[in-house]
Motif scaffolding. Sequence first.
Motif, PDB file in Angstrom:
ATOM      1  N   ALA A  87       0.840  -1.204   0.000  1.00  5.45           N
ATOM      2  CA  ALA A  87       0.000   0.000   0.000  1.00  5.45           C
ATOM      3  C   ALA A  87       0.871   1.248   0.000  1.00  5.45           C
ATOM      4  O   ALA A  87       0.643   2.188  -0.774  1.00  5.45           O
ATOM      5  CB  ALA A  87      -0.948  -0.010   1.201  1.00  5.45           C
ATOM      6  N   PHE A  88       1.895   1.266   0.857  1.00  5.94           N
ATOM      7  CA  PHE A  88       2.757   2.440   0.910  1.00  5.94           C
ATOM      8  C   PHE A  88       3.698   2.509  -0.293  1.00  5.94           C
ATOM      9  O   PHE A  88       4.098   3.612  -0.697  1.00  5.94           O
ATOM     10  CB  PHE A  88       3.505   2.501   2.240  1.00  5.94           C
ATOM     11  CG  PHE A  88       2.646   3.062   3.328  1.00  5.94           C
ATOM     12  CD1 PHE A  88       2.509   4.426   3.494  1.00  5.94           C
ATOM     13  CD2 PHE A  88       1.932   2.216   4.163  1.00  5.94           C
ATOM     14  CE1 PHE A  88       1.689   4.941   4.482  1.00  5.94           C
ATOM     15  CE2 PHE A  88       1.113   2.725   5.155  1.00  5.94           C
ATOM     16  CZ  PHE A  88       0.991   4.094   5.313  1.00  5.94           C
ATOM     17  N   ALA A  89       4.035   1.371  -0.880  1.00  7.88           N
ATOM     18  CA  ALA A  89       4.795   1.388  -2.132  1.00  7.88           C
ATOM     19  C   ALA A  89       3.942   2.031  -3.227  1.00  7.88           C
ATOM     20  O   ALA A  89       4.453   2.801  -4.059  1.00  7.88           O
ATOM     21  CB  ALA A  89       5.218  -0.025  -2.523  1.00  7.88           C
ATOM     22  N   ASN A  90       2.638   1.746  -3.213  1.00  4.41           N
ATOM     23  CA  ASN A  90       1.721   2.383  -4.157  1.00  4.41           C
ATOM     24  C   ASN A  90       1.701   3.896  -3.950  1.00  4.41           C
ATOM     25  O   ASN A  90       1.775   4.664  -4.909  1.00  4.41           O
ATOM     26  CB  ASN A  90       0.316   1.799  -3.997  1.00  4.41           C
ATOM     27  CG  ASN A  90      -0.677   2.452  -4.917  1.00  4.41           C
ATOM     28  OD1 ASN A  90      -0.513   2.455  -6.126  1.00  4.41           O
ATOM     29  ND2 ASN A  90      -1.713   3.028  -4.338  1.00  4.41           N
ATOM     30  N   GLY A 102       7.354  12.017  -2.348  1.00  2.75           N
ATOM     31  CA  GLY A 102       6.789  10.857  -1.678  1.00  2.75           C
ATOM     32  C   GLY A 102       7.797   9.864  -1.156  1.00  2.75           C
ATOM     33  O   GLY A 102       7.456   8.721  -0.868  1.00  2.75           O
ATOM     34  N   ALA A 103       9.059  10.298  -1.019  1.00  2.00           N
ATOM     35  CA  ALA A 103      10.092   9.370  -0.545  1.00  2.00           C
ATOM     36  C   ALA A 103       9.757   8.802   0.821  1.00  2.00           C
ATOM     37  O   ALA A 103      10.092   7.652   1.115  1.00  2.00           O
ATOM     38  CB  ALA A 103      11.446  10.064  -0.516  1.00  2.00           C
ATOM     39  N   TRP A 104       9.090   9.581   1.651  1.00  2.00           N
ATOM     40  CA  TRP A 104       8.717   9.112   2.994  1.00  2.00           C
ATOM     41  C   TRP A 104       7.901   7.827   2.889  1.00  2.00           C
ATOM     42  O   TRP A 104       8.088   6.908   3.693  1.00  2.00           O
ATOM     43  CB  TRP A 104       7.938  10.187   3.756  1.00  2.00           C
ATOM     44  CG  TRP A 104       6.610  10.475   3.136  1.00  2.00           C
ATOM     45  CD1 TRP A 104       6.327  11.406   2.180  1.00  2.00           C
ATOM     46  CD2 TRP A 104       5.392   9.783   3.397  1.00  2.00           C
ATOM     47  NE1 TRP A 104       5.006  11.344   1.822  1.00  2.00           N
ATOM     48  CE2 TRP A 104       4.400  10.352   2.557  1.00  2.00           C
ATOM     49  CE3 TRP A 104       5.033   8.744   4.247  1.00  2.00           C
ATOM     50  CZ2 TRP A 104       3.082   9.919   2.549  1.00  2.00           C
ATOM     51  CZ3 TRP A 104       3.716   8.315   4.232  1.00  2.00           C
ATOM     52  CH2 TRP A 104       2.760   8.908   3.390  1.00  2.00           C
ATOM     53  N   ALA A 105       7.011   7.746   1.916  1.00  2.00           N
ATOM     54  CA  ALA A 105       6.174   6.552   1.768  1.00  2.00           C
ATOM     55  C   ALA A 105       7.005   5.345   1.354  1.00  2.00           C
ATOM     56  O   ALA A 105       6.716   4.208   1.743  1.00  2.00           O
ATOM     57  CB  ALA A 105       5.055   6.801   0.754  1.00  2.00           C
ATOM     58  N   GLY A 106       8.044   5.591   0.578  1.00  2.00           N
ATOM     59  CA  GLY A 106       8.955   4.507   0.212  1.00  2.00           C
ATOM     60  C   GLY A 106       9.659   3.931   1.419  1.00  2.00           C
ATOM     61  O   GLY A 106       9.812   2.710   1.548  1.00  2.00           O
ATOM     62  N   TRP A 107      10.062   4.801   2.343  1.00  2.00           N
ATOM     63  CA  TRP A 107      10.723   4.324   3.562  1.00  2.00           C
ATOM     64  C   TRP A 107       9.751   3.567   4.454  1.00  2.00           C
ATOM     65  O   TRP A 107      10.126   2.569   5.082  1.00  2.00           O
ATOM     66  CB  TRP A 107      11.368   5.480   4.312  1.00  2.00           C
ATOM     67  CG  TRP A 107      12.564   6.014   3.586  1.00  2.00           C
ATOM     68  CD1 TRP A 107      12.698   7.230   2.998  1.00  2.00           C
ATOM     69  CD2 TRP A 107      13.785   5.309   3.343  1.00  2.00           C
ATOM     70  NE1 TRP A 107      13.933   7.333   2.409  1.00  2.00           N
ATOM     71  CE2 TRP A 107      14.624   6.171   2.610  1.00  2.00           C
ATOM     72  CE3 TRP A 107      14.256   4.043   3.669  1.00  2.00           C
ATOM     73  CZ2 TRP A 107      15.907   5.799   2.206  1.00  2.00           C
ATOM     74  CZ3 TRP A 107      15.527   3.674   3.265  1.00  2.00           C
ATOM     75  CH2 TRP A 107      16.339   4.544   2.541  1.00  2.00           C
ATOM     76  N   VAL A 108       8.508   4.030   4.512  1.00  2.00           N
ATOM     77  CA  VAL A 108       7.492   3.295   5.283  1.00  2.00           C
ATOM     78  C   VAL A 108       7.289   1.913   4.663  1.00  2.00           C
ATOM     79  O   VAL A 108       7.202   0.903   5.376  1.00  2.00           O
ATOM     80  CB  VAL A 108       6.160   4.076   5.350  1.00  2.00           C
ATOM     81  CG1 VAL A 108       5.064   3.240   5.987  1.00  2.00           C
ATOM     82  CG2 VAL A 108       6.344   5.385   6.109  1.00  2.00           C
ATOM     83  N   ALA A 109       7.250   1.846   3.336  1.00  2.00           N
ATOM     84  CA  ALA A 109       7.080   0.560   2.647  1.00  2.00           C
ATOM     85  C   ALA A 109       8.239  -0.383   2.955  1.00  2.00           C
ATOM     86  O   ALA A 109       8.030  -1.574   3.223  1.00  2.00           O
ATOM     87  CB  ALA A 109       6.954   0.777   1.141  1.00  2.00           C
ATOM     88  N   VAL A 110       9.455   0.134   2.942  1.00  2.00           N
ATOM     89  CA  VAL A 110      10.633  -0.692   3.239  1.00  2.00           C
ATOM     90  C   VAL A 110      10.569  -1.207   4.676  1.00  2.00           C
ATOM     91  O   VAL A 110      10.829  -2.391   4.943  1.00  2.00           O
ATOM     92  CB  VAL A 110      11.931   0.100   2.975  1.00  2.00           C
ATOM     93  CG1 VAL A 110      13.142  -0.610   3.557  1.00  2.00           C
ATOM     94  CG2 VAL A 110      12.106   0.339   1.483  1.00  2.00           C
ATOM     95  N   ALA A 111      10.219  -0.326   5.608  1.00  2.00           N
ATOM     96  CA  ALA A 111      10.139  -0.734   7.020  1.00  2.00           C
ATOM     97  C   ALA A 111       9.068  -1.797   7.221  1.00  2.00           C
ATOM     98  O   ALA A 111       9.288  -2.788   7.935  1.00  2.00           O
ATOM     99  CB  ALA A 111       9.859   0.478   7.906  1.00  2.00           C
ATOM    100  N   LEU A 112       7.911  -1.616   6.597  1.00  2.00           N
ATOM    101  CA  LEU A 112       6.839  -2.613   6.737  1.00  2.00           C
ATOM    102  C   LEU A 112       7.222  -3.936   6.078  1.00  2.00           C
ATOM    103  O   LEU A 112       6.894  -5.008   6.603  1.00  2.00           O
ATOM    104  CB  LEU A 112       5.532  -2.075   6.152  1.00  2.00           C
ATOM    105  CG  LEU A 112       4.835  -1.012   6.996  1.00  2.00           C
ATOM    106  CD1 LEU A 112       3.736  -0.327   6.194  1.00  2.00           C
ATOM    107  CD2 LEU A 112       4.266  -1.634   8.267  1.00  2.00           C
ATOM    108  N   ALA A 113       7.903  -3.875   4.953  1.00  2.00           N
ATOM    109  CA  ALA A 113       8.353  -5.106   4.299  1.00  2.00           C
ATOM    110  C   ALA A 113       9.374  -5.835   5.176  1.00  2.00           C
ATOM    111  O   ALA A 113       9.320  -7.067   5.314  1.00  2.00           O
ATOM    112  CB  ALA A 113       8.944  -4.789   2.926  1.00  2.00           C
TER     113      ALA A 113
END
Length: 159
Positions: A87-90, A102-113
């Motif tokens: 979802a955050f990668a999207n 939107g780089a912040w969302a990429g970091w959230v996606a990495v952390a969740l993954a």
Amino acid sequence: MGTRTLGIVLIIVGLLVYLANIGMISGEIMLIALGAGLIVAYFTMGNKTGFLIAGSVVAAVGLFAALERWLPGEETGYLFFLFLALAFANVYLVELVVRGGGAWAGWVAVALAAFSVFIFIVEVETPLATSIKAWWPVLLVAAGLWLLFTGRKTGKGEE
């Protein structure tokens, strides 16, 4: 958001919830449709990031719930966090294309993954998982010590 738009949103949400309550659609389909609607709202109502985040997360929860029905076993918790990561990668990809940010969302996606991988290791019993479970506390301590002794001093409140 104007009152007309808010009225339309409330009608659609109300209809989706009603259809789920009377059994015409499943709760999973309701969540996926609601998420898709919020993503559409992002594109049609001025690219407000809140719609994109909410839509992506709600759709991911709906997709996870739909998929979970057909998965064997009870070790599916890692998939929940994987779907949140998607979802955050999207959010990251859409914001990157639309606004160039939107780089912040990429970091959230990495952390969740990464957390999803951790949950997978904890839930699933394999020789590798057993070995990692035994050694990860040691690795955390080693990483902490490495940061303490090799970290740069910034002079901004750090010693």
